[in-house]
Enzyme design. Structure first.
Site, PDB file in Angstrom:
ATOM      1  N   SER A  30       0.838  -1.195   0.000  1.00  0.00           N
ATOM      2  CA  SER A  30       0.000   0.000   0.000  1.00  0.00           C
ATOM      3  C   SER A  30       0.876   1.248   0.000  1.00  0.00           C
ATOM      4  O   SER A  30       1.947   1.264   0.609  1.00  0.00           O
ATOM      5  CB  SER A  30      -0.882  -0.019   1.247  1.00  0.00           C
ATOM      6  N   PRO A  31       0.454   2.313  -0.678  1.00  0.00           N
ATOM      7  CA  PRO A  31       1.244   3.548  -0.655  1.00  0.00           C
ATOM      8  C   PRO A  31       1.320   4.128   0.747  1.00  0.00           C
ATOM      9  O   PRO A  31       0.290   4.325   1.406  1.00  0.00           O
ATOM     10  CB  PRO A  31       0.486   4.484  -1.611  1.00  0.00           C
ATOM     11  N   ALA A  65       1.665   8.500  -1.832  1.00  0.00           N
ATOM     12  CA  ALA A  65       0.900   9.608  -2.392  1.00  0.00           C
ATOM     13  C   ALA A  65       1.849  10.642  -2.990  1.00  0.00           C
ATOM     14  O   ALA A  65       2.664  11.234  -2.287  1.00  0.00           O
ATOM     15  CB  ALA A  65       0.034  10.245  -1.306  1.00  0.00           C
ATOM     16  N   TYR A 190      -8.502  13.992   1.326  1.00  0.00           N
ATOM     17  CA  TYR A 190      -7.738  14.801   0.389  1.00  0.00           C
ATOM     18  C   TYR A 190      -8.666  15.324  -0.710  1.00  0.00           C
ATOM     19  O   TYR A 190      -9.880  15.125  -0.669  1.00  0.00           O
ATOM     20  CB  TYR A 190      -6.543  14.011  -0.129  1.00  0.00           C
TER      21      TYR A 190
END
Length: 373
Positions: A30-31, A65, A190
């Protein structure tokens, strides 16, 4: 059971294909933000951080991200792809990932009203301009995340056009850098998420109002990215599938959105949650977001990726076996154990080839969290 039979029965280690990209297994890194850049440029830290997870056996590795414009960073130390000078260090990383069997992916993001904040170990809340922060923080509406975050200004039509073009330009740079998968960040409070949620989008024009109007700008961004990204390469999106707040975005809303995304060429939806409101009440526990991926997969017939407090090989295997998701993304567990995939294979009875440099070592089965000292 023979080794071959074990390998056949363990879905976690079966290949998975998205368009022209075939992953060697269903394990995804996962980022995870590293907050270790200057002017958005990747460093040796990123090479080692991501590269070690490729050596560790993951199928898909998604870089953190990555801001599509400088004002879209979460912190001044975020990774970026808003200018060409940021391409070469990332190309070095993608080449290493492919060399060691992992597909290189990247998450393209804009922090919106959560921009210009301290990295976790340096403080909290908004960073003053004198310390490297910036004043131009944008959002769908002039509603701050909290009283310690910057006061955003409502985006104009020029802002909407500029951000959309920034996503497109970053997409082209990602291709030049050698990435084979893009995940669009529309989660965690975001920018794109704040357009979707009625808690953060109070606009009165065609980009605010009912769910179709609130989806309009995120879908425009998806269309623009899909048009700029090669048809043979997969495109995913990460959603906060629920805000965990009454009156906010819900799982049913995510189903409506996922149907639109599927029709527009999104290949897989990562179902995360929360992040748009300080009032959220998240029922944390092992696999607490799996049901969100399952609902989207079941009701939309689109592949999904699940993430969130998945730590054990048997847990990941059970999710796949039950048809709740197609890929398993791990975050903090892979920070603790970069070689988790190789350990998981041993636990599930699958005989994986280790790197030649490590070939004389065979892993012991992973130790369950509850049994760790």
């Amino acid at each position: 059971m023979t080794t071959a039979e074990a390998a056949q029965s363990a879905q976690l280690f079966q290949p998975y294909t998205l368009r022209s990209v075939t992953l060697r297994n269903r394990i995804v890194i996962s980022p995870m933000c590293q907050y270790s850049c200057a002017n958005g440029v990747a460093t040796d830290w990123h090479l080692v951080h991501l590269g070690s997870r490729a050596v560790g056996g993951a199928g898909l590795i998604i870089a953190e991200a990555t801001a599509v414009e400088a004002r879209g960073r979460i912190s001044p130390e975020d990774l970026g792809l808003w200018e060409d000078t940021q391409i070469a260090p990332l190309a070095r990383i993608t080449a290493f990932l492919r060399e060691h069997g992992a597909a290189p992916g990247i998450q393209l993001a804009h922090a919106g009203r959560k921009a210009s904040t301290y990295r976790p170990w340096s403080g909290s809340g908004a960073v003053p301009v004198a310390e490297g922060g910036w004043e131009d923080v944008i959002a769908p509406s002039a509603v701050a995340f909290s009283d310690t975050y910057a006061q955003p200004r409502e985006m104009t039509r020029d802002d909407l056009a500029a951000v959309k073009e920034a996503f497109v330009a970053a997409t082209r740079r990602a291709l030049t850098a050698g990435f084979e998968f893009i995940e669009i960040h529309a989660a965690h409070g975001y920018l794109l998420h704040t357009f979707l949620s009625p808690l953060s989008n109070t606009r009165t024009d065609e980009y605010g109002g009912d769910i179709n109007e609130r989806m309009r700008f995120p879908l425009e961004v998806v269309d623009a990215i899909r048009a700029a990204w090669p048809a043979e390469l997969p495109l995913g999106i990460r959603l906060s599938a629920t805000d965990w707040v009454p009156g906010g975005w819900t799982g049913d809303d995510s189903v409506i959105l996922a149907k639109e995304l599927h029709a527009r060429g999104i290949d897989i939806v990562t179902a995360s949650s929360g992040g748009v409101s300080t009032q959220q009440q998240i029922p944390l526990g092992p696999g607490y977001q799996v049901h969100l991926a399952e609902q989207i997969r079941r009701e939309v017939a689109i592949p999904t990726m699940t993430v969130g407090l998945i730590t054990e090989p048997e847990q990941a295997e059970a999710i796949l076996a039950a048809g709740q998701a197609d890929l398993i993304a791990l975050a903090r567990e892979l920070l603790r154990s970069p070689y988790w995939p190789l350990q998981a294979a041993a636990t599930l009875g699958v005989d994986l080839d280790w790197p030649a440099q490590y070939g004389r070592s065979k892993p012991a089965p992973a130790v369950p969290v509850a049994a760790r000292g």
